[in-house]
Design an enzyme around this catalytic site. Structure first.
Site: not given
Length: 242
Positions: A89-90, A127, A149, A204, A214
């Site tokens: 994630d980023g 990301e 994501d 999320h 996250d």
């Protein structure tokens, strides 16, 4: 002593020829996987691979596209083992703004966690950086299932955007340069070295390791001692549009 195989000759496949890597969209594996009666083999030298191809060309052909062979050769691809599960994630506060990247690698118990950040960057750069940093952890060709994501990352690879931009001299079209070309170039190279299967996951949404990534990203983004993202700041802070 076993010689390492550095050249892969595809005598029968989607694109016959000699390849210098097995994994990746431009590797030999993509030419033979799922191709009926594929014929290929790995060699230590290019000359051996060329000899294999020439022998294949001399075989009599029976019917359209069928090579006569009394005992078809079977060659096993390089061992890749079970896929290592990786989550990345980023993000950047304000986009652009201070940002962080993170990855959780399920290669041990507890899983390996890595993270980092930059003082001024973008969501998409973080990301991409998360994926790059995760894949760099593997020093030998590895089969990876990478969960993210980011549609930007998944589509950029699986839909061939990044390869097309690279082939066009890192231009999206005749007028517009490709954004984040430095990171896309790194990721394409890693995808040629490793066998990476990209999986999009909703953000999320309670996916355990995505949520953990996250948390790490938010923690890194809030730090006051972040270094500059030179690939972004030195390029005049280009738009982060895909």
């Amino acid at each position: 002593m076993t010689r390492s195989k550095k050249f892969y000759a595809v005598a029968r496949g989607r694109r016959p020829g000699i390849y210098t890597q097995w994994f990746g969209p431009d590797g030999a594996q993509a030419q033979v996987t799922g191709f009926q009666n594929a014929r290929y083999k790995g060699f230590a030298t290019r000359s051996e691979a060329e000899t294999f191809l020439k022998k294949g060309e001399r075989q009599p052909v029976v019917g359209p596209g069928k090579v006569k062979s009394s005992a078809p050769e079977k060659h096993s691809p390089p061992a890749s083992g079970p896929r290592v599960e990786v989550y990345t994630d980023g993000g950047a506060l304000g986009n652009p703004g201070p940002g962080g990247w993170a990855a959780v690698i399920l290669d041990s118990d507890p899983p390996t966690e890595i993270s980092g950040g930059y003082r001024h960057t973008t969501n998409n750069r973080m990301e991409l950086t998360a994926v790059i940093m995760a894949l760099r952890r593997f020093k030998t060709p590895t089969a990876v299932r990478l969960h993210t994501d980011s549609r930007y990352v998944v589509d950029g690879i699986t839909k061939g955007w990044a390869r097309r931009w690279r082939d066009q001299g890192w231009m999206r079209n005749r007028r517009e340069p490709a954004i984040n070309a430095d990171l896309w170039a790194d990721l394409l190279a890693l995808c040629q070295f490793h066998d990476v299967h990209f999986v999009w996951v909703p953000g999320h949404a309670g996916v355990t390791f995505n949520e953990r990534c996250d948390q790490l990203v938010r923690g890194m983004s809030a730090r006051a001692d972040l270094p500059p993202d030179e690939g972004y700041e030195d390029k005049g802070r280009l738009s982060d549009a895909p």
